[in-house]
Each structure stands twice: as structure tokens, then as C-alpha cells.
Design a protein around this motif. Structure first.
Motif, PDB file in Angstrom:
ATOM      1  N   UNK A 212       8.970 -53.987   6.614  1.00 23.77           N
ATOM      2  CA  UNK A 212       7.702 -53.388   6.848  1.00 23.77           C
ATOM      3  C   UNK A 212       6.792 -54.237   6.255  1.00 23.77           C
ATOM      4  N   UNK A 213       5.455 -53.756   6.451  1.00 24.61           N
ATOM      5  CA  UNK A 213       4.244 -54.665   5.907  1.00 24.61           C
ATOM      6  C   UNK A 213       3.777 -54.166   4.659  1.00 24.61           C
ATOM      7  N   UNK A 233       5.146 -59.292   4.254  1.00 24.86           N
ATOM      8  CA  UNK A 233       6.352 -58.875   4.665  1.00 24.86           C
ATOM      9  C   UNK A 233       7.502 -58.435   3.835  1.00 24.86           C
ATOM     10  N   UNK A 234       8.082 -57.333   3.785  1.00 25.40           N
ATOM     11  CA  UNK A 234       9.193 -57.172   2.708  1.00 25.40           C
ATOM     12  C   UNK A 234      10.524 -57.153   3.581  1.00 25.40           C
ATOM     13  N   UNK A 235      11.339 -57.939   3.035  1.00 30.24           N
ATOM     14  CA  UNK A 235      12.736 -58.247   3.683  1.00 30.24           C
ATOM     15  C   UNK A 235      13.929 -58.141   2.658  1.00 30.24           C
ATOM     16  N   UNK A 236      14.955 -57.719   3.036  1.00 28.65           N
ATOM     17  CA  UNK A 236      16.369 -57.874   2.163  1.00 28.65           C
ATOM     18  C   UNK A 236      17.074 -58.938   2.972  1.00 28.65           C
ATOM     19  N   UNK A 270       9.345 -53.463  -7.085  1.00 32.88           N
ATOM     20  CA  UNK A 270       9.883 -53.946  -5.880  1.00 32.88           C
ATOM     21  C   UNK A 270      11.152 -53.053  -5.422  1.00 32.88           C
ATOM     22  N   UNK A 271      11.945 -52.737  -6.464  1.00 26.83           N
ATOM     23  CA  UNK A 271      13.026 -51.820  -6.135  1.00 26.83           C
ATOM     24  C   UNK A 271      12.940 -50.456  -5.547  1.00 26.83           C
ATOM     25  N   UNK A 272      11.641 -49.828  -6.120  1.00 28.88           N
ATOM     26  CA  UNK A 272      11.182 -48.595  -5.377  1.00 28.88           C
ATOM     27  C   UNK A 272      10.551 -48.756  -4.085  1.00 28.88           C
ATOM     28  N   UNK A 273       9.886 -49.842  -3.658  1.00 25.59           N
ATOM     29  CA  UNK A 273       9.691 -50.324  -2.444  1.00 25.59           C
ATOM     30  C   UNK A 273      10.773 -50.193  -1.482  1.00 25.59           C
ATOM     31  N   UNK A 274      11.815 -50.896  -1.855  1.00 24.99           N
ATOM     32  CA  UNK A 274      12.985 -51.109  -0.928  1.00 24.99           C
ATOM     33  C   UNK A 274      13.639 -49.597  -0.840  1.00 24.99           C
ATOM     34  N   UNK A 276      12.764 -46.605  -0.885  1.00 25.37           N
ATOM     35  CA  UNK A 276      12.131 -45.600  -0.271  1.00 25.37           C
ATOM     36  C   UNK A 276      11.472 -46.117   0.994  1.00 25.37           C
ATOM     37  N   UNK A 277      11.605 -47.470   1.352  1.00 25.84           N
ATOM     38  CA  UNK A 277      10.913 -48.010   2.608  1.00 25.84           C
ATOM     39  C   UNK A 277       9.617 -47.749   2.391  1.00 25.84           C
ATOM     40  N   UNK A 278       8.973 -48.030   1.368  1.00 19.63           N
ATOM     41  CA  UNK A 278       7.494 -47.508   1.049  1.00 19.63           C
ATOM     42  C   UNK A 278       6.625 -48.526   1.662  1.00 19.63           C
ATOM     43  N   UNK A 279       6.693 -48.784   2.987  1.00 19.84           N
ATOM     44  CA  UNK A 279       5.775 -50.075   3.637  1.00 19.84           C
ATOM     45  C   UNK A 279       5.191 -49.408   4.974  1.00 19.84           C
ATOM     46  N   UNK A 280       4.173 -50.142   5.503  1.00 20.54           N
ATOM     47  CA  UNK A 280       3.578 -49.965   6.717  1.00 20.54           C
ATOM     48  C   UNK A 280       4.576 -50.536   7.723  1.00 20.54           C
ATOM     49  N   UNK A 281       5.097 -49.420   8.799  1.00 24.14           N
ATOM     50  CA  UNK A 281       6.284 -49.685   9.740  1.00 24.14           C
ATOM     51  C   UNK A 281       5.584 -50.855  10.717  1.00 24.14           C
ATOM     52  N   UNK A 282       6.431 -51.749  11.056  1.00 24.57           N
ATOM     53  CA  UNK A 282       6.420 -52.824  12.328  1.00 24.57           C
ATOM     54  C   UNK A 282       7.197 -52.088  13.484  1.00 24.57           C
ATOM     55  N   UNK A 283       6.305 -52.185  14.712  1.00 25.07           N
ATOM     56  CA  UNK A 283       6.825 -51.759  15.906  1.00 25.07           C
ATOM     57  C   UNK A 283       6.968 -53.172  16.780  1.00 25.07           C
ATOM     58  N   UNK A 284       8.118 -53.939  17.025  1.00 23.88           N
ATOM     59  CA  UNK A 284       8.167 -54.860  18.059  1.00 23.88           C
ATOM     60  C   UNK A 284       8.515 -54.496  19.369  1.00 23.88           C
TER      61      UNK A 284
END
Length: 285
Positions: A212-213, A233-236, A270-274, A276-284
Motif C-alpha cells: 500500500x501507500x 509505495x511499500x513492497x516486499x 519498517x518491519x512494523x509497517x510490514x 501490520x500492513x500499516x499503509x493506505x490500501x490501494x485498490x486497482x
């Protein structure tokens, strides 16, 4: 680009609705929304649309979600609270809307212009009860294109963390611009990120997940030159879908490099964001 606003009265669990005046959807109800005008920031457009369609002034609290259909149609969903103004009554009807009202989503049963706003209302209620990401609002910084700045990460079982950097010039996070392809799928944030990652990794079995963002920047004060938007954008990245790799995938050439994060505070954030998916969701779509 289209801001849509979820103005709420949390104590009453109500959302602000407007009744459409446009011929094609006359009399139906929807959230305040509309297209940005030249030389507007995203937040200026959001506040203007709420005022025009409902009569109320509002304060944005956070970005709730980003929705996209290729690079042309991007919708920003905001949670906001009312700060003033007078709710538009039927006698105030104009070309923008017929009236506005607060709605508890149950009574009365309103005829909706489209049901796509119902999941957004659920998202707003969940966020107010338990925020899933920190307060996120656009930073007013110029950007010429619609693009993504990628925080592409790799982790192993020991909790080590690497971040992908562009090594062209001073090391920095990679930026991926949207293509001009008419294909909506090829133009999504997820697809643009995957293209860049798969181009720079040697092995083809690289899996990229966009979480997400983390943030975004937009200014909009110089139409056609600096009115793009950049999403952080946060990615793994995983190799062949495996979670047992101890080191990141090998890279092509010298244009990119993996940076191992040694500083404990940065690594933890960064690990905490990953985790918990602590991001603004993206819907495509």
C-alpha cells in the motif's frame, strides 16, 4: 484525479451524503466527490467539493484509500470531520447537488448512485474504531509525472532487512513512472512496481507484493508541468515465492543495489509497517 470525502459524525456513526443534481443520476445519493480543477492541490479540491455539494466546511483527517483505473482515473478517499457551514437544504439546490444530509446507513433507505461507496463507509468505520495506519495526508511538493517511489524490501528468517536502492548518482529509492499504455492492468501501481523489480533482478522467479501507500506528494500549482503525483509505495520481494532465502535476489548490473538496514530504530519502524500492513490500501480495477 478525483477526491471523494467520507465526512463523519463519529459520535452518531453517520456519514455525510449529497443528492445528485446531474441528469444521468438525478435524485440519487452519493458521497461528496468530484474532479480536481487546474492549479488545485488534492486537499483544496476535496474541501471545495464538500462545500459546493453539502454546504459544509471540513477538515481532512487522513487518506483512507487510493483507487485507480490506469493512470487517468485515480480516486483519493479521505476521512474528514465537519468544521462549519450550513447543511444544504432542498431550497438551496443548484447544479452541484439537490441537498445534503447525515445518514446512519440504515434509515431511511437512500437510493444510491452506485454501491461502490458502501465498502468505503465500512473502511471509515473500522478506521475510526481502530486506525490501521498513521495519519496520512498529501505533502505539497511538485511532481511532473504520475509515478511511484518504491520502498522495496527483503527480509529473512533472522529478521534482517534490506531495501532496494537506485545507484545512479547518489543512492536513492527507485522511482517508477506510469506508462502511456492504454491497458489499465499494465498501468496499475502494482504492475509498474513489478516491472521495475523484475527488470533489475537476475532471476525471473521474483515475486513482488505491493502492500500500500506510505505517503504521497502533489502540488498542482503549475498545470501540465508540476501537477503529477508521486506515491510512496511499500513492497516486499521474495525469490520464487520462498520465504527461506537468507539474502536478497541477485541484481542486474550496477544500476541498483541492496542496502542492509543496520540502524535498529529504522529497521524496527519498517518491519512494523510490514508486519501490520500499516499503509493506505490501494485498490486497482
Amino acid at each position: 484525479m478525483v477526491p471523494i470525502t467520507m465526512a463523519s459524525r463519529h459520535c452518531r456513526n453517520e456519514v455525510l451524503m449529497m443528492q445528485e443534481a446531474k441528469h444521468e443520476c438525478y435524485g440519487t445519493w452519493y458521497l461528496p466527490a468530484g474532479r480536481m480543477e487546474p492549479n488545485e492541490t488534492i486537499l483544496e479540491a476535496m474541501k471545495r467539493e464538500v462545500k459546493e455539494e453539502t454546504g459544509l466546511e471540513c477538515e481532512p483527517l487522513t487518506l483512507l484509500a487510493v483507487e485507480e483505473r490506469g493512470p487517468i482515473w485515480i480516486r483519493f478517499v479521505f476521512l474528514a470531520r465537519p468544521t462549519g457551514g450550513t447543511l444544504k437544504a432542498p431550497q438551496d439546490a443548484d447544479a452541484e447537488s439537490l441537498q445534503a444530509r447525515w445518514w446512519d446507513r440504515e434509515s431511511p433507505a437512500l437510493p444510491l448512485r452506485a454501491r461502490d461507496i458502501l465498502p468505503l463507509m465500512d473502511l471509515a468505520v473500522r478506521y475510526q474504531d481502530s486506525p490501521s495506519h498513521p495519519v496520512t495526508l498529501p505533502e505539497e511538493m511538485p511532481c511532473a509525472l504520475i509515478c511511484q517511489r518504491l520502498l522495496a524490501t527483503f527480509t529473512n528468517g533472522a529478521g534482517d532487512l534490506w531495501v532496494l536502492l537506485s545507484a545512479v548518482g547518489a543512492p536513492h529509492l527507485p522511482v517508477s513512472a506510469r506508462t502511456a499504455s492504454p491497458c489499465k492492468i499494465q498501468n496499475s501501481i502494482q504492475a509498474a512496481a513489478c516491472r521495475l523489480l523484475k527488470e533489475c533482478c537476475l532471476l525471473p522467479q521474483v515475486t513482488v507484493q505491493a502492500h500500500g501507500v506510505l505517503g504521497l506528494q502533489h502540488l498542482g500549482k503549475n498545470a501540465g508541468k508540476s501537477d503529477g503525483v508521486c506515491f510512496n509505495v511499500l513492497l516486499t520481494v521474495t525469490q520464487g515465492g520462498q520465504s527461506t532465502q537468507e539474502t536478497p535476489p541477485e541484481l542486474h548490473g550496477e544500476s541498483f543495489q541492496w542496502w542492509k538496514i543496520e540502524e535498529s530504530s529504522l529497521r524496527s519502524r519498517i518491519l512494523q509497517r510490514l508486519s501490520s500492513s500499516s499503509v493506505v490500501p490501494i485498490h486497482s480495477y
